[in-house]
Design an enzyme around this catalytic site. Structure first.
Site, PDB file in Angstrom:
ATOM      1  N   HIS A 164      22.998  -7.384  14.850  1.00  0.00           N
ATOM      2  CA  HIS A 164      23.483  -8.780  14.736  1.00  0.00           C
ATOM      3  C   HIS A 164      22.310  -9.640  14.259  1.00  0.00           C
ATOM      4  O   HIS A 164      21.383  -9.915  15.017  1.00  0.00           O
ATOM      5  CB  HIS A 164      23.997  -9.296  16.093  1.00  0.00           C
ATOM      6  CG  HIS A 164      24.494 -10.708  16.060  1.00  0.00           C
ATOM      7  ND1 HIS A 164      25.714 -11.070  16.613  1.00  0.00           N
ATOM      8  CD2 HIS A 164      23.979 -11.861  15.565  1.00  0.00           C
ATOM      9  CE1 HIS A 164      25.909 -12.366  16.448  1.00  0.00           C
ATOM     10  NE2 HIS A 164      24.851 -12.876  15.826  1.00  0.00           N
ATOM     11  N   HIS A 211      21.023 -13.050  11.581  1.00  0.00           N
ATOM     12  CA  HIS A 211      21.269 -14.160  10.644  1.00  0.00           C
ATOM     13  C   HIS A 211      20.115 -14.212   9.653  1.00  0.00           C
ATOM     14  O   HIS A 211      18.974 -14.473  10.043  1.00  0.00           O
ATOM     15  CB  HIS A 211      21.359 -15.499  11.393  1.00  0.00           C
ATOM     16  CG  HIS A 211      22.472 -15.525  12.379  1.00  0.00           C
ATOM     17  ND1 HIS A 211      23.737 -15.943  12.052  1.00  0.00           N
ATOM     18  CD2 HIS A 211      22.529 -15.148  13.681  1.00  0.00           C
ATOM     19  CE1 HIS A 211      24.529 -15.836  13.110  1.00  0.00           C
ATOM     20  NE2 HIS A 211      23.819 -15.352  14.117  1.00  0.00           N
ATOM     21  N   LYS A 250      33.946 -10.316  11.341  1.00  0.00           N
ATOM     22  CA  LYS A 250      33.442 -11.141  12.435  1.00  0.00           C
ATOM     23  C   LYS A 250      34.455 -12.201  12.839  1.00  0.00           C
ATOM     24  O   LYS A 250      34.938 -12.972  12.006  1.00  0.00           O
ATOM     25  CB  LYS A 250      32.145 -11.823  11.980  1.00  0.00           C
ATOM     26  CG  LYS A 250      31.610 -12.859  12.938  1.00  0.00           C
ATOM     27  CD  LYS A 250      30.755 -12.256  14.036  1.00  0.00           C
ATOM     28  CE  LYS A 250      30.384 -13.287  15.083  1.00  0.00           C
ATOM     29  NZ  LYS A 250      29.101 -13.058  15.683  1.00  0.00           N
ATOM     30  N   HIS A 292      32.364 -13.158  18.529  1.00  0.00           N
ATOM     31  CA  HIS A 292      31.611 -14.175  19.272  1.00  0.00           C
ATOM     32  C   HIS A 292      32.492 -14.533  20.464  1.00  0.00           C
ATOM     33  O   HIS A 292      33.481 -15.247  20.310  1.00  0.00           O
ATOM     34  CB  HIS A 292      31.323 -15.405  18.401  1.00  0.00           C
ATOM     35  CG  HIS A 292      30.493 -16.424  19.119  1.00  0.00           C
ATOM     36  ND1 HIS A 292      29.177 -16.684  18.814  1.00  0.00           N
ATOM     37  CD2 HIS A 292      30.788 -17.223  20.166  1.00  0.00           C
ATOM     38  CE1 HIS A 292      28.691 -17.598  19.647  1.00  0.00           C
ATOM     39  NE2 HIS A 292      29.661 -17.945  20.476  1.00  0.00           N
ATOM     40  N   HIS A 330      26.221 -10.268  21.432  1.00  0.00           N
ATOM     41  CA  HIS A 330      25.321 -11.051  22.293  1.00  0.00           C
ATOM     42  C   HIS A 330      25.936 -11.360  23.662  1.00  0.00           C
ATOM     43  O   HIS A 330      26.178 -12.506  24.014  1.00  0.00           O
ATOM     44  CB  HIS A 330      24.827 -12.330  21.612  1.00  0.00           C
ATOM     45  CG  HIS A 330      25.849 -13.101  20.806  1.00  0.00           C
ATOM     46  ND1 HIS A 330      27.082 -13.427  21.296  1.00  0.00           N
ATOM     47  CD2 HIS A 330      25.795 -13.603  19.561  1.00  0.00           C
ATOM     48  CE1 HIS A 330      27.745 -14.099  20.375  1.00  0.00           C
ATOM     49  NE2 HIS A 330      26.994 -14.214  19.301  1.00  0.00           N
ATOM     50  N   ASP A 350      20.321 -11.231  17.128  1.00  0.00           N
ATOM     51  CA  ASP A 350      20.836 -12.586  16.916  1.00  0.00           C
ATOM     52  C   ASP A 350      19.705 -13.534  16.520  1.00  0.00           C
ATOM     53  O   ASP A 350      19.737 -14.720  16.837  1.00  0.00           O
ATOM     54  CB  ASP A 350      21.567 -13.111  18.161  1.00  0.00           C
ATOM     55  CG  ASP A 350      22.444 -14.312  17.845  1.00  0.00           C
ATOM     56  OD1 ASP A 350      22.671 -14.600  16.656  1.00  0.00           O
ATOM     57  OD2 ASP A 350      22.888 -14.983  18.804  1.00  0.00           O
TER      58      ASP A 350
HETATM   59  C1  NCD Z   1      23.706 -18.623  15.511  1.00  0.00           C
HETATM   60  C2  NCD Z   1      23.345 -19.351  14.211  1.00  0.00           C
HETATM   61  O1  NCD Z   1      22.516 -20.255  14.249  1.00  0.00           O
HETATM   62  O2  NCD Z   1      23.892 -18.992  13.175  1.00  0.00           O
HETATM   63  N1  NCD Z   1      23.146 -19.348  16.615  1.00  0.00           N
HETATM   64  C3  NCD Z   1      22.893 -18.853  17.834  1.00  0.00           C
HETATM   65  O3  NCD Z   1      22.522 -19.627  18.717  1.00  0.00           O
HETATM   66  N2  NCD Z   1      23.005 -17.572  18.111  1.00  0.00           N
HETATM   67  C4  NCD Z   1      25.187 -18.450  15.601  1.00  0.00           C
HETATM   68  C5  NCD Z   1      25.632 -17.496  16.671  1.00  0.00           C
HETATM   69  O4  NCD Z   1      25.427 -16.291  16.563  1.00  0.00           O
HETATM   70  O5  NCD Z   1      26.229 -17.952  17.655  1.00  0.00           O
HETATM   71 ZN    ZN Z   2      24.513 -14.855  15.939  1.00  0.00          ZN
END
Ligand code: NCD
Ligand code: ZN
Length: 346
Positions: free
Chosen positions: A13, A15, A99, A136, A174, A247
């Protein structure tokens, strides 16, 4: 133990964002991790096969040439997702999962799903073709306390969905609560959970006690200590249903340090070092490989990586930058609030 060798880990996971931010953060993942499940919550989101293909190309173009890294793409489900397009993306091997963001649950989730019934045809198709659903797992209604949103989601959304479609493979991403850990541990099939690095390290005091610390604010929000302990137990248990999804979610500092700051901790730089510290504390260094390198691929039906990484425990503490500069602005690095001695060898 002062040295461990494990199969190269994967991040289930992640970003990576886009543009300048992508260029700046990707190398921190690709130098340690062989693969990562790439979150699709860009602006605009990655909703169609063509979007995922284009995003994948941008990631590959941003990757340092000498790093071997495979982005595992996901599609962002909306109430308008076409099951045929999703099936096509799966058939060609382009996407590894889809997702589900409940609309409003987190960063860039407003195009997500409001009414689960509207997405049923998509879930049914996913169950039929064996495409995993990454979730999520939080409800969004304002009458549910933010610290209860995961537990309420399990009861009112996830469990009914799984009862209706037992063949659907669901990754609860998460996981932040004992409720989540227990729910996964009690399941017989088709459910697994990813756990972040930071939720093994912080509880909600990190965000709120003695001053408000926006760099510890993420979603799902960190919970009380008993939940962190349950997460540690699950992550270090060796149980194949739990694996790493960092995450890591970079935001530039001005968007974190303001009156309504964004959610996300940026951990890709020091994740493996932090994890080795946590697993050592739990006398479970021998299970780090299961958590970071074996359980995830097994769940997604992929082979574990053949390459190995070695981590050593230094006598002197290892320094990480407190923030990095990106073409989009500065990004603060997750501070675990303990000295780090473990390091991945080059
Ligand atoms: C994530 C993001 O900023 O894209 N933020 C986070 O706090 N984890 C989004 C997510 O996975 O909830
Ligand atoms: Zn995330």
């Amino acid at each position: 133990m002062t040295e461990i060798t494990l199969r190269r880990p994967d991040d289930w996971h992640l970003h990576l964002r886009d543009g300048e931010m992508l260029k700046a953060v990707l190398p921190y993942t690709s130098r340690h991790f062989a693969r990562a499940i790439i979150m699709p919550n860009l602006v605009p989101p990655v909703v169609k096969t063509a979007d995922a293909r284009a995003y994948r190309d941008r990631i590959m173009a941003a990757k340092p040439e000498h790093h071997h890294f495979e982005p595992l793409m996901t599609l962002y489900l909306t109430e308008g997702t076409d099951p045929n397009d999703l099936e096509e993306a799966h058939r060609t091997g382009l996407v590894t999962a889809a997702k589900l963001y409940p609309a409003g649950a987190t960063t860039n989730s407003h195009s997500g799903v409001r009414d689960m019934d509207k997405a049923m045809p998509v879930f049914e198709r996913m169950a039929k073709i064996g495409l995993p659903l990454c979730v999520h797992g939080e409800v969004t209604s304002s009458d549910v306390d933010i610290f209860d949103r995961e537990a309420v989601f399990i009861e009112t959304v996830l469990d009914p969905l799984r009862a209706r479609l037992p063949e659907l493979k669901v990754t609860m991403e998460h996981v932040t609560t004992k409720d989540g850990v227990d729910y996964i541990a009690a399941s017989k099939a088709n459910l697994a959970g990813s756990i972040t690095t930071h939720h093994l390290i912080i509880n909600r005091n990190a965000i709120l006690a003695g001053g408000i610390r926006p760099h510890y604010y993420c979603l799902p929000v960190a919970k009380r200590e008993s939940h962190r302990q349950a997460l540690r137990k699950a992550a270090t248990s060796g149980d194949a249903r739990f694996f790493l999804g960092t995450d890591s979610a970079p935001h530039v500092d001005p968007l974190k340090e303001c009156a309504c700051g964004c959610a996300g901790c940026f951990t890709s730089i020091n994740t493996m070092s932090c994890l080795a510290h946590v697993f050592e504390q739990e006398n479970a260094l021998d299970r780090l490989e299961a958590f970071a390198s074996l359980n995830g691929p097994a769940w997604y039906g992929l082979a574990p990586n053949e390459e190995r990484i070695t981590m050593v425990k230094r006598a002197e503490k290892v320094e990480f930058p407190t923030r990095i500069e990106t073409g989009a602005g500065p990004v603060t690095v997750f501070d675990p609030m303990f000295d780090i001695y473990w390091e991945v060898t080059p």
